[in-house]
Design a protein around this motif. Structure first.
Motif, PDB file in Angstrom:
ATOM      1  N   UNK A  44       0.829  -1.196   0.000  1.00  0.00           N
ATOM      2  CA  UNK A  44       0.000   0.000   0.000  1.00  0.00           C
ATOM      3  C   UNK A  44       0.873   1.259   0.000  1.00  0.00           C
ATOM      4  N   UNK A  45       0.272   2.330  -0.452  1.00  0.00           N
ATOM      5  CA  UNK A  45       0.954   3.616  -0.420  1.00  0.00           C
ATOM      6  C   UNK A  45       1.222   4.021   1.035  1.00  0.00           C
ATOM      7  N   UNK A  46       2.387   4.593   1.264  1.00  0.00           N
ATOM      8  CA  UNK A  46       2.720   5.003   2.623  1.00  0.00           C
ATOM      9  C   UNK A  46       3.338   6.394   2.633  1.00  0.00           C
ATOM     10  N   UNK A  47       3.109   7.070   3.716  1.00  0.00           N
ATOM     11  CA  UNK A  47       3.647   8.412   3.924  1.00  0.00           C
ATOM     12  C   UNK A  47       5.144   8.339   4.153  1.00  0.00           C
ATOM     13  N   UNK A  48       5.864   9.284   3.539  1.00  0.00           N
ATOM     14  CA  UNK A  48       7.310   9.364   3.714  1.00  0.00           C
ATOM     15  C   UNK A  48       7.683  10.607   4.519  1.00  0.00           C
ATOM     16  N   UNK A  49       7.259  11.766   4.028  1.00  0.00           N
ATOM     17  CA  UNK A  49       7.593  13.022   4.686  1.00  0.00           C
ATOM     18  C   UNK A  49       6.635  14.103   4.212  1.00  0.00           C
ATOM     19  N   UNK A  59       8.121  13.249   9.505  1.00  0.00           N
ATOM     20  CA  UNK A  59       8.720  12.140   8.778  1.00  0.00           C
ATOM     21  C   UNK A  59       8.168  10.811   9.288  1.00  0.00           C
ATOM     22  N   UNK A  60       8.098   9.851   8.384  1.00  0.00           N
ATOM     23  CA  UNK A  60       7.827   8.481   8.801  1.00  0.00           C
ATOM     24  C   UNK A  60       9.029   7.979   9.586  1.00  0.00           C
ATOM     25  N   UNK A  61       8.772   7.120  10.543  1.00  0.00           N
ATOM     26  CA  UNK A  61       9.857   6.632  11.395  1.00  0.00           C
ATOM     27  C   UNK A  61      10.964   5.965  10.587  1.00  0.00           C
ATOM     28  N   UNK A  62      10.588   5.295   9.506  1.00  0.00           N
ATOM     29  CA  UNK A  62      11.583   4.523   8.764  1.00  0.00           C
ATOM     30  C   UNK A  62      12.529   5.388   7.931  1.00  0.00           C
ATOM     31  N   UNK A  63      12.281   6.696   7.852  1.00  0.00           N
ATOM     32  CA  UNK A  63      13.200   7.570   7.114  1.00  0.00           C
ATOM     33  C   UNK A  63      13.848   8.634   7.980  1.00  0.00           C
ATOM     34  N   UNK A  80      13.029  16.223  -1.796  1.00  0.00           N
ATOM     35  CA  UNK A  80      13.244  15.163  -0.817  1.00  0.00           C
ATOM     36  C   UNK A  80      14.670  14.647  -1.002  1.00  0.00           C
ATOM     37  N   UNK A  81      15.534  14.989  -0.072  1.00  0.00           N
ATOM     38  CA  UNK A  81      16.901  14.491  -0.099  1.00  0.00           C
ATOM     39  C   UNK A  81      16.931  13.151   0.617  1.00  0.00           C
ATOM     40  N   UNK A  82      17.374  12.126  -0.099  1.00  0.00           N
ATOM     41  CA  UNK A  82      17.369  10.769   0.445  1.00  0.00           C
ATOM     42  C   UNK A  82      18.801  10.263   0.540  1.00  0.00           C
ATOM     43  N   UNK A  83      19.235  10.002   1.749  1.00  0.00           N
ATOM     44  CA  UNK A  83      20.583   9.490   1.997  1.00  0.00           C
ATOM     45  C   UNK A  83      20.513   8.093   2.607  1.00  0.00           C
ATOM     46  N   UNK A  84      21.634   7.401   2.577  1.00  0.00           N
ATOM     47  CA  UNK A  84      21.726   6.060   3.169  1.00  0.00           C
ATOM     48  C   UNK A  84      20.589   5.162   2.701  1.00  0.00           C
ATOM     49  N   UNK A  88      14.908  -1.624   0.616  1.00  0.00           N
ATOM     50  CA  UNK A  88      13.496  -1.505   0.973  1.00  0.00           C
ATOM     51  C   UNK A  88      12.925  -0.108   0.704  1.00  0.00           C
ATOM     52  N   UNK A  89      13.769   0.829   0.312  1.00  0.00           N
ATOM     53  CA  UNK A  89      13.287   2.144  -0.108  1.00  0.00           C
ATOM     54  C   UNK A  89      12.829   2.143  -1.567  1.00  0.00           C
ATOM     55  N   UNK A  90      13.032   1.044  -2.263  1.00  0.00           N
ATOM     56  CA  UNK A  90      12.614   0.943  -3.658  1.00  0.00           C
ATOM     57  C   UNK A  90      11.107   1.090  -3.765  1.00  0.00           C
ATOM     58  N   UNK A  91      10.675   2.048  -4.581  1.00  0.00           N
ATOM     59  CA  UNK A  91       9.245   2.334  -4.722  1.00  0.00           C
ATOM     60  C   UNK A  91       9.071   3.445  -5.749  1.00  0.00           C
ATOM     61  N   UNK A  92       7.821   3.689  -6.087  1.00  0.00           N
ATOM     62  CA  UNK A  92       7.467   4.896  -6.830  1.00  0.00           C
ATOM     63  C   UNK A  92       7.156   5.975  -5.801  1.00  0.00           C
ATOM     64  N   UNK A  93       7.819   7.103  -5.937  1.00  0.00           N
ATOM     65  CA  UNK A  93       7.653   8.217  -5.010  1.00  0.00           C
ATOM     66  C   UNK A  93       6.826   9.304  -5.699  1.00  0.00           C
TER      67      UNK A  93
END
Length: 122
Positions: A44-49, A59-63, A80-84, A88-93
């Motif tokens: 399912x779609x999930x919130x990131x930030x 922010x979601x806890x996982x990011x 959205x700056x994504x580091x590290x 499991x971060x693979x997705x459509x954003x």
């Protein structure tokens, strides 16, 4: 409604970084909240930030500690700056704009971009 277009997705190795950008056009003088959501295959779609018009972020806890959201009201962009990055971060954003009761509530957003693919290889 706003028209939203994302860019910056791609393929990156584990531990790498990507910067996503979302450009808004249309009624940009309205103080929308902006958010980033993601959806992986079969999930399912999930919130990131998200970021309120005044600049407060959530922010979601996982990011937390890895991703940073920022907006430039003069340029009508939200990044959205994504580091590290992890596999499991693979997705459509996708970015979204609206007046949600809380930043993580997808139903509160009324404008959505088509999304950009982020793939993190192991």
């Amino acid at each position: 409604q706003l028209q939203l277009v994302e860019s910056g997705g791609g393929l990156v190795q584990t531990g790498g970084s990507l910067r996503l950008s979302c450009a808004a056009s249309g009624r940009t003088h309205v103080n929308y909240a902006m958010g980033w959501f993601r959806q992986a295959p079969g999930k399912e779609r999930e919130f990131v930030a998200g970021v309120w018009s005044g600049g407060s972020t959530e922010y979601a806890d996982f990011v937390k500690g890895r991703f940073t959201i920022s907006r430039d009201n003069a340029k009508n962009t939200v990044d959205l700056q994504m580091n590290s990055l992890k596999p499991e971060d693979t997705a459509i954003y996708a970015c979204a704009a609206g007046f949600p009761s809380s930043l993580g509530r997808a139903r509160g957003y009324d404008s959505w971009g088509r999304g950009t693919q982020v793939t993190v290889s192991s």
